[in-house]
Design a protein around this motif. Structure first.
Motif, short mmCIF file in Angstrom:
data_model
loop_
_atom_site.label_atom_id
_atom_site.label_comp_id
_atom_site.label_asym_id
_atom_site.label_seq_id
_atom_site.Cartn_x
_atom_site.Cartn_y
_atom_site.Cartn_z
N TYR A 226 39.72 34.99 45.27
CA TYR A 226 39.64 36.06 44.97
C TYR A 226 39.74 36.96 43.76
CZ TYR A 226 44.21 33.93 43.47
OH TYR A 226 45.20 33.51 43.09
N GLU A 227 39.46 37.59 43.72
CA GLU A 227 40.16 38.21 42.43
C GLU A 227 41.45 39.42 42.43
OE1 GLU A 227 36.88 38.78 39.54
OE2 GLU A 227 37.26 41.20 40.35
N PHE A 228 42.02 40.08 41.71
CA PHE A 228 43.43 41.43 41.63
C PHE A 228 42.40 42.09 40.58
CE2 PHE A 228 46.35 38.44 43.74
CZ PHE A 228 46.53 39.48 45.36
N GLN A 229 42.45 43.26 40.71
CA GLN A 229 42.52 43.65 39.64
C GLN A 229 43.42 45.08 39.55
OE1 GLN A 229 38.26 45.89 39.52
NE2 GLN A 229 39.37 47.19 37.99
N VAL A 230 44.02 44.92 38.22
CA VAL A 230 44.94 46.23 37.94
C VAL A 230 45.24 46.46 36.17
CG1 VAL A 230 47.65 45.81 37.69
CG2 VAL A 230 46.54 43.47 38.92
N ASP A 231 44.23 47.43 37.35
CA ASP A 231 43.67 48.44 36.15
C ASP A 231 42.81 47.33 35.55
OD1 ASP A 231 45.12 50.61 36.44
OD2 ASP A 231 46.91 50.24 34.80
N GLU A 232 42.70 47.15 34.20
CA GLU A 232 41.79 46.89 33.46
C GLU A 232 41.19 45.49 33.30
OE1 GLU A 232 39.42 48.59 32.33
OE2 GLU A 232 40.24 50.44 33.69
N GLN A 233 43.09 45.10 34.09
CA GLN A 233 42.71 43.07 33.99
C GLN A 233 42.33 42.95 34.72
OE1 GLN A 233 46.64 42.44 31.30
NE2 GLN A 233 47.31 44.50 32.43
N SER A 258 53.63 49.85 37.27
CA SER A 258 53.18 50.69 36.30
C SER A 258 52.16 51.47 36.04
CB SER A 258 53.65 49.86 34.92
OG SER A 258 53.00 48.44 35.01
N CYS A 259 51.06 50.06 36.92
CA CYS A 259 49.35 50.63 37.09
C CYS A 259 48.91 51.40 38.32
CB CYS A 259 48.91 49.46 37.73
SG CYS A 259 49.19 48.07 38.55
N LYS A 260 47.83 51.59 38.31
CA LYS A 260 47.20 53.43 39.04
C LYS A 260 46.69 52.37 39.85
CE LYS A 260 48.38 56.35 35.92
NZ LYS A 260 46.95 57.77 34.70
N ASP A 261 45.88 51.21 39.91
CA ASP A 261 44.90 50.94 40.32
C ASP A 261 45.40 49.43 40.28
OD1 ASP A 261 42.80 53.12 40.76
OD2 ASP A 261 42.99 52.32 38.51
N ARG A 262 45.27 49.01 42.06
CA ARG A 262 45.45 48.03 42.45
C ARG A 262 44.69 47.22 43.47
NH1 ARG A 262 49.84 50.98 43.24
NH2 ARG A 262 51.08 51.23 42.02
N VAL A 263 43.90 46.12 43.38
CA VAL A 263 41.91 46.03 44.17
C VAL A 263 42.86 44.12 44.08
CG1 VAL A 263 40.42 45.90 44.48
CG2 VAL A 263 40.41 48.50 43.38
N TYR A 264 42.45 43.86 45.52
CA TYR A 264 42.40 42.59 45.90
C TYR A 264 40.72 42.46 45.82
CZ TYR A 264 43.16 38.68 48.76
OH TYR A 264 42.67 37.13 49.50
N GLN A 265 40.07 41.62 46.13
CA GLN A 265 38.77 41.26 46.05
C GLN A 265 38.42 40.19 46.61
OE1 GLN A 265 36.27 43.87 45.85
NE2 GLN A 265 34.70 41.91 47.11
N ASN A 266 38.39 39.50 48.19
CA ASN A 266 37.59 38.35 48.21
C ASN A 266 35.75 38.45 48.57
OD1 ASN A 266 37.85 39.00 51.03
ND2 ASN A 266 39.97 38.46 50.96
N THR A 267 35.93 38.76 50.02
CA THR A 267 34.74 39.14 50.58
C THR A 267 34.50 40.68 51.03
OG1 THR A 267 33.86 36.76 51.98
CG2 THR A 267 32.21 38.36 52.01
N TRP A 268 35.11 41.08 50.72
CA TRP A 268 35.48 43.10 50.90
C TRP A 268 36.39 42.54 49.67
CZ3 TRP A 268 33.33 45.32 54.96
CH2 TRP A 268 32.75 44.87 55.80
N ARG A 269 36.62 43.71 49.40
CA ARG A 269 37.30 44.82 48.87
C ARG A 269 38.15 45.45 49.17
NH1 ARG A 269 36.77 48.01 43.64
NH2 ARG A 269 37.95 49.43 43.52
N HIS A 270 39.77 45.39 49.22
CA HIS A 270 41.25 45.60 49.51
C HIS A 270 41.90 46.69 48.31
CE1 HIS A 270 39.63 41.78 51.25
NE2 HIS A 270 40.98 42.23 52.44
N THR A 271 42.61 47.69 48.90
CA THR A 271 42.77 48.23 48.17
C THR A 271 44.63 47.89 48.48
OG1 THR A 271 41.43 49.70 47.97
CG2 THR A 271 43.48 50.67 47.18
N ILE A 272 45.39 48.17 47.29
CA ILE A 272 46.71 47.53 47.67
C ILE A 272 47.41 49.29 46.93
CG2 ILE A 272 48.52 46.70 46.34
CD1 ILE A 272 46.74 44.11 45.54
N VAL A 273 48.47 49.41 48.10
CA VAL A 273 48.91 50.54 47.35
C VAL A 273 50.35 50.25 47.23
CG1 VAL A 273 49.54 53.22 47.89
CG2 VAL A 273 47.52 52.44 48.71
#
Length: 360
Positions: A226-233, A258-273
């Motif tokens: 897996y991978e999390f993307q939190v803004d640019e990190q 504090s972040c605007k964009d939160r993404v979780y990625q494994n095989t599929w991309r997930h948006t976290i709100v």
């Protein structure tokens, strides 16, 4: 803080007898820890055990650079484990402040309990280590939630640690534990259908624990990277997100508000709100509120294929449906967990983490 090292540990740290404190009475010292080194699959592991609570802390494969400042390494590992339990940062920093000294082990009873802990790690938890992390707070939490015998009483190390902190600093449970809770909505990035899970999660949980929660709620397999993307990190498989000053943000509360964009990625991309913040949460763990849709089977990689799959399995008379469900393509579609069952799994998240690793 007093670190009582076994002979093996003293030799590893190159501690001379003149560097050791010699006065007695450490057995009942809440600020004293017994420290030992074991080897599993040729990997060095430092095991710390608190004298009073028998709370465990583990350090995995420390590098030569880590070993240049061993005292700081031990403090960092203790801090990470206590933060993982949800203990307030100010309390943790208060506990680990002050001078650090070395001493020899005191009493056969504590040494025996330390050896039993090490043997338990060898026999049952050797596959639970995060390979990319030196400090192992998640495994510390897992071990601390296992019942142990204290004389004639059965208790858990983490409960004893909380009670001791309450007693020493004259606190109550509300001040000790961070009770803030987040309501999150995690959904697959699909255009023509919705696959979503809405749940609450304690603010002190780490990104890796969030990964474990998402994995349970979507019934993703244990070994999936897996991978999390939190803004640019970015946060990948057990690594930590580092700030400019070199500190590490393991807890969700450090970044997720504090972040605007939160993404979780494994095989599929997930948006976290982040849908809401509950300042005084009443649950100590994650809890599923609502879910919609079934996640794609593992061997379906595109939305087009997924929509075709949904069309096929929605027709009970379809010959193709019977073929899919007879093989692995269906991927447990008809055996999906109920909401109640998913919440039971979430309620046992430390144990769930262990069984996930056991099946890697």
């Amino acid at each position: 803080m007093l670190l009582q090292c076994t002979k093996t540990m003293q030799n590893k740290l190159k501690i001379n007898d003149g560097d050791l404190e010699h006065h007695q009475g450490h057995e009942n010292d809440f600020y004293a820890w017994h420290v030992h080194m074991i080897t599993i699959d040729r990997r060095r592991i430092f095991v710390l055990m608190n004298n009073v609570t028998r709370y465990p802390v583990l350090i995995y494969r420390p590098s030569d650079a880590d070993m240049r400042h061993p005292k700081q390494l031990f403090l960092t590992a203790i801090k990470a484990a206590l933060l993982e339990e949800g203990i307030d940062l100010q309390i943790v920093e208060r506990y680990i402040e002050g001078k650090i000294s070395y001493a020899a082990c005191s009493g056969m009873s504590l040494v025996s309990k330390l050896n039993a802990l090490c043997q338990d790690i060898r026999n049952h938890y050797c596959k639970c280590f995060e390979p990319n992390m030196v400090c192992q707070p998640r495994l510390s939490v897992l071990l601390s939630h296992q019942p142990q015998t204290y004389g004639k009483v059965i208790d858990m190390p983490y409960k004893r640690m909380l009670r001791q902190l309450n007693r020493v600093y004259d606190l109550n449970q509300t001040n000790l534990i961070n009770t803030r809770t987040y309501q999150l909505r995690v959904s697959l990035d699909l255009n023509q259908t919705t696959v979503m899970r809405r749940f609450t999660i304690p603010a002190h949980f780490t990104f890796h624990q969030l990964h474990e929660v998402i994995k349970i709620l979507f019934q993703w397999p244990s070994a999936m990277k897996y991978e999390f993307q939190v803004d640019e990190q970015r946060l990948q498989d057990g690594s930590v997100i580092a700030s400019e000053n070199g500190d590490t943000h393991r807890c969700l509360s450090a970044l997720i508000e504090s972040c605007k964009d939160r993404v979780y990625q494994n095989t599929w991309r997930h948006t976290i709100v982040l849908e809401g913040i509950i300042e005084e949460g009443h649950r100590s763990g994650p809890y599923l509120i609502e879910r919609e849709g079934i996640r794609p089977p593992l061997n379906v990689r595109t939305e087009k294929s997924y929509l075709e799959y949904l069309k096929i399995i929605s027709n009970p008379k379809s010959k193709r449906r019977r073929q899919l469900m007879a093989g692995n393509f269906g991927d447990r579609y008809e055996k999906a967990c109920s909401d109640e069952r998913l919440n039971q799994l979430l309620n046992k998240w430390p144990q769930a983490c262990r069984s996930n690793h056991d099946h890697h």
